[in-house]
Scaffold this active site. Structure first.
Site, mmCIF file in Angstrom:
data_model
loop_
_atom_site.group_PDB
_atom_site.id
_atom_site.type_symbol
_atom_site.label_atom_id
_atom_site.label_comp_id
_atom_site.label_asym_id
_atom_site.label_seq_id
_atom_site.Cartn_x
_atom_site.Cartn_y
_atom_site.Cartn_z
ATOM 1 N N TRP A 29 41.484 -85.282 -31.014
ATOM 2 C CA TRP A 29 40.811 -86.862 -31.188
ATOM 3 C C TRP A 29 41.415 -87.716 -30.134
ATOM 4 O O TRP A 29 40.739 -88.493 -29.724
ATOM 5 C CB TRP A 29 41.045 -87.232 -32.755
ATOM 6 C CG TRP A 29 40.385 -88.393 -32.905
ATOM 7 C CD1 TRP A 29 39.185 -88.888 -33.163
ATOM 8 C CD2 TRP A 29 41.083 -89.903 -32.717
ATOM 9 N NE1 TRP A 29 38.822 -90.515 -33.161
ATOM 10 C CE2 TRP A 29 40.115 -90.880 -32.828
ATOM 11 C CE3 TRP A 29 42.268 -90.094 -32.274
ATOM 12 C CZ2 TRP A 29 40.538 -92.110 -32.738
ATOM 13 C CZ3 TRP A 29 42.797 -91.542 -32.166
ATOM 14 C CH2 TRP A 29 41.836 -92.575 -32.344
ATOM 15 N N HIS A 30 42.767 -87.547 -30.097
ATOM 16 C CA HIS A 30 43.440 -88.519 -29.239
ATOM 17 C C HIS A 30 43.010 -88.139 -27.542
ATOM 18 O O HIS A 30 43.035 -89.149 -26.932
ATOM 19 C CB HIS A 30 44.780 -88.259 -29.215
ATOM 20 C CG HIS A 30 45.458 -88.742 -30.597
ATOM 21 N ND1 HIS A 30 45.484 -88.430 -31.821
ATOM 22 C CD2 HIS A 30 45.947 -90.194 -30.879
ATOM 23 C CE1 HIS A 30 45.853 -89.160 -32.711
ATOM 24 N NE2 HIS A 30 46.169 -90.355 -32.053
ATOM 25 N N GLY A 31 42.789 -87.085 -27.610
ATOM 26 C CA GLY A 31 42.383 -86.724 -25.868
ATOM 27 C C GLY A 31 41.978 -85.312 -25.685
ATOM 28 O O GLY A 31 42.551 -84.402 -26.236
#
Lengths: 430, 359
Positions: free
Chosen positions: A282-284
């Site tokens: 989700w973060h990257g």
């Protein structure tokens, strides 16, 4: 990651889909409800997949094909990740899921629903709100309240302080050392990684403070996003205190959905690893984020095994209060270990950092692009932050004179000690 | 009352937004403020380098005050001047002797163009390539690039259609550009905070950063020995602007070849006199021993195969190293500019006299 006005259409697309999905889910019965929910989730995740993960997938497939001397027939997309996409997509998804679960009535007013997704203080970097908490507030009348203004303004001011005074100053050392890993000593990298832990905390919690404070001034109450995470005594406690709106999102909508901890140990291990790997993703769109998530998952699994051994052997001594501070320090060290991969641009860079850190000596040269007084100042800032958060989490501004004095000091400090290098908030890229 | 105050605040915010979004208004407002007392700009009045770093120890009043020639001599010279900020903004035809018309062109810009007008053969046509030492290697390293720049006015005219196509914007860009000016941040900073009244605060922050944290604006270099600020790329770093960045014979030969080609080109276009005037970087004159000076100017000026005439200010400035440069700006001071003009006017008088004698 970029702010491109045309991308408002993407937001418009998901808003329209989710608005009608909510109404249809509420009105439908049986399997149709699940069908509408699925359509809504596919639309949201689809947008995220195209803009955030398509090129990542493309690069990985290409490199696999390249090792077989083949070229990827599918072209890469020339797109830029819209600012805050992951945040408002998750907020939109929580709405349709809650309507499906019957915890939230479908919103008939299109304007109010749009405002729920696009509420500007938290649109680009959260906190990721729940419809039960926010939508009803849009229907209430809000009057100006000076007490609320004072507390909201003070929270915003301290959020700004965290960002421009602490985070952006620490970032100078972090950016410098992580850009020249091979020239850095182990001690430098340990300090840089510690600084990064506080940089990302001040950067993100500073933004959350500004969002929550701005909303409070207007009369809206947003959920807390951080609760002194570096005072955690275990990794599981850390996740109850760090980015609370995201960790509870994953817990409520994914972890519990796949069985949570009411399953056998192997399945629980799988659940934890899955949730944390997805959280990392989700973060990257990078393997470093996936590894960061997986490391946290592993920490939780190891902690669970350790705790069960301690319980079985009845080693209650480990739960004594004398172990509070060592536990905090160990937790902080583990969190920092994982941050290495979050910050590094590649896994090999991350491994090099870890290798160098493991070989550190207290006699190592410290070369962090900092003059010694600035290095000392950074440590003082961190100490100030920790003391302030521990002893004075909410700044008391009941007395007007106190409010003016405190805010003058905070804002003047922002000016005097702030680093104004136009650095973006780290979490804007997610 | 509450509504009135709210309206007032909204109106004020919108006005600030509108003005900062509009480059022209911001520019006019900055010009207007340049010499006001408390509301005046503190970025410009003490030198550009001071305006970048705000170190109180380096705040020296800075302005140009140069004399017009007021000559009654024969106006038989048309002067074509390719220049940079050392001359372009400071001089007009009244500062040059015997000058009938002055055509100014600025490096890297296309405001006017050299050969759009046919040369007036009844006058002596003098062409001057004035360039600061920091741009010499960048401008002269590539003949084709230089010629392209020199004739850019012509090219732009020929390719107007292409230019228009390149500048075509999507409907969203057309909406976005007037709403969010790319320079709105710096404009807001100028309009809201570029006032002398804020100077003590700016100096406090700058002094704290410099004297405690050893941190300074990245484009400024402090010569503590000479109490002088320099533009950092001219003093440090691996850049060709740097007075201490070594030059080898191959590069030198290439520079000289370019100078000769440019000379030949413009001589063939009918110019009577063509000059190269290199203005030294401040550090070259004031403190060449700060590191090892690369001797760029004296070396070029000594090359005997150069066909372009050299207007040498380097040797004159070297005689009084501390007299001709601003201490808090990357340019020369009034004395430096005046000295250059005086020396160049002497040259113009000679040219004018030669022309009269020939006629």
């Amino acid at each position: 990651m970029s702010f491109i006005p045309i991308y408002i259409l993407i937001l418009g697309f998901t808003i329209v889909i989710d608005y009608y999905a909510g109404i249809l889910i509420e009105g439908a019965k049986g399997k149709a409800r699940l069908t509408y929910l699925t359509i809504s989730l596919i639309a949201n995740i689809g947008v995220l997949a195209v803009f955030k993960y398509y090129n990542f997938l493309f690069e990985n497939i290409s490199s696999v094909l390249f090792s077989f001397n083949l070229t990827n027939p599918i072209p890469a997309l020339k797109i830029i990740l819209p600012i805050g996409l992951s945040f408002h997509t998750f907020q939109a998804m929580s709405y349709t899921i809650e309507v499906y679960r019957g915890h939230q009535k479908a919103e008939r007013n299109f304007g109010i629903y749009s405002l729920y997704v696009m509420f500007y203080p938290q649109l680009v970097a959260g906190p990721i709100e729940r419809p039960q908490n926010l939508i009803h507030q849009f229907k209430e009348e809000h009057f100006f309240d000076f007490e609320r203004f004072k507390s909201g303004f003070t929270q915003m001011a301290f959020g700004l302080f965290k960002k421009v005074v602490i985070a952006d100053r620490l970032s100078m050392a972090v950016d410098y050392s992580y850009a020249n890993i091979s020239n850095q000593s182990g001690l430098s990298l340990i300090i840089a990684t510690t600084f990064y832990a506080f940089q990302i905390y001040c950067d993100f919690s500073g933004y959350s403070d500004m969002a929550i404070g701005a909303a409070r001034i207007m009369g809206f109450k947003l959920m807390d996003n951080f609760n002194m995470p570096y005072f955690s005594k275990s990794i599981s406690e850390f996740w109850q205190r760090w980015h609370i709106s995201l960790s509870t999102w994953f817990k409520d909508y994914l972890y519990i959905g796949i069985g949570g901890n009411r399953v056998k140990l192997p399945r629980w291990i799988f659940n934890i690893l899955l949730v944390f790997t997805i959280s990392g993703l989700w973060h990257g769109a990078n393997w470093t984020f996936i590894l960061w998530g997986a490391i946290h998952g592993m920490f939780l699994i190891i902690a669970k095994i350790k705790n069960s051994i301690i319980d079985k052997l009845k080693l209650s001594v480990f739960k004594h209060r004398y172990f509070l501070i060592p536990n905090m320090l160990i937790t902080f060290a583990l969190v920092c270990f994982a941050w290495v991969f979050f910050r590094a641009t590649s896994i090999s860079d991350g491994l090099e950092v870890i290798k160098k850190m493991a070989q550190f000596s207290i006699y190592d040269n410290i070369s962090l692009y900092f003059y010694r007084y600035e290095l000392l100042f950074c440590f003082l800032l961190i100490a100030f932050l920790m003391v302030k958060e521990k002893l004075w989490l909410r700044i008391n501004t009941q007395k007007n004179s106190y409010f003016y004095l405190i805010n003058f000091i905070i804002l003047f400090s922002c000016y005097l000690f702030g680093v104004f290098n136009q650095k973006q908030f780290i979490y804007f890229q997610f | 009352m509450r509504k009135f105050i709210s309206f007032l605040i909204i109106a004020l915010c919108l006005t600030i937004y509108y003005c900062s979004n509009n480059a022209k208004i911001t520019e006019q407002y900055t010009d207007y403020r340049e010499r006001r007392m408390l509301l005046g700009s503190d970025k410009i009045g003490y030198g550009g380098l001071y305006g970048m770093c705000y170190l109180s120890d380096y705040r020296y009043p800075f302005s140009y005050d140069i004399k017009a020639t007021n000559d009654t001599l024969e106006k038989n010279i048309n002067l074509y001047l390719f220049s940079d900020s050392y001359l372009y903004y400071r001089v007009s035809s009244k500062h040059f002797c015997n000058t009938n018309k002055l055509y100014k062109m600025k490096w890297f810009e296309t405001e006017t163009f050299l050969s759009q007008e046919a040369l007036d053969t009844t006058k002596k046509n003098v062409l001057v390539f004035e360039m600061t030492e920091r741009y010499v290697r960048l401008l002269l390293e590539n003949y084709d690039g230089l010629i392209n720049m020199l004739s850019i006015g012509n090219k732009a005219k020929e390719t107007d259609k292409h230019t228009e196509i390149a500048e075509q914007k999507t409907i969203f860009e057309k909406i976005q550009t007037p709403l969010i000016n790319p320079n709105i941040n710096s404009n807001l900073e100028l309009n809201l905070f570029d006032y002398k009244i804020f100077r003590p605060l700016k100096e406090l922050k700058a002094n704290l950063n410099y004297y405690v944290f050893n941190r300074l604006n990245e484009e400024v270099f402090v010569d503590t020995a000479k109490k002088q600020l320099y533009y950092k790329p001219t003093v440090a770093g691996d850049q060709k602007m740097n007075s201490f960045y070594p030059i080898d014979s191959l590069e030198l030969n290439n520079l000289c070849a370019t100078i000769n080609k440019v000379h030949d080109l413009y001589q063939s276009k009918g110019f009577d006199e063509i000059y190269l005037a290199i203005i030294p970087n401040p550090v070259t004159i004031i403190n060449p021993t700060l590191s090892n000076y690369n001797e760029l100017i004296p070396t070029i000026q000594k090359v005997d195969t150069l066909r372009m005439k050299i207007f040498d200010i380097y040797s004159i400035f070297k005689q009084h190293p501390s007299a001709f440069y601003a201490k808090s700006d990357s340019h020369w001071n009034s004395a430096g500019l005046q000295r250059w003009l005086d020396e160049f006017n002497e040259r113009l008088k000679v040219i004018s006299k030669q022309n009269s004698n020939n006629l």
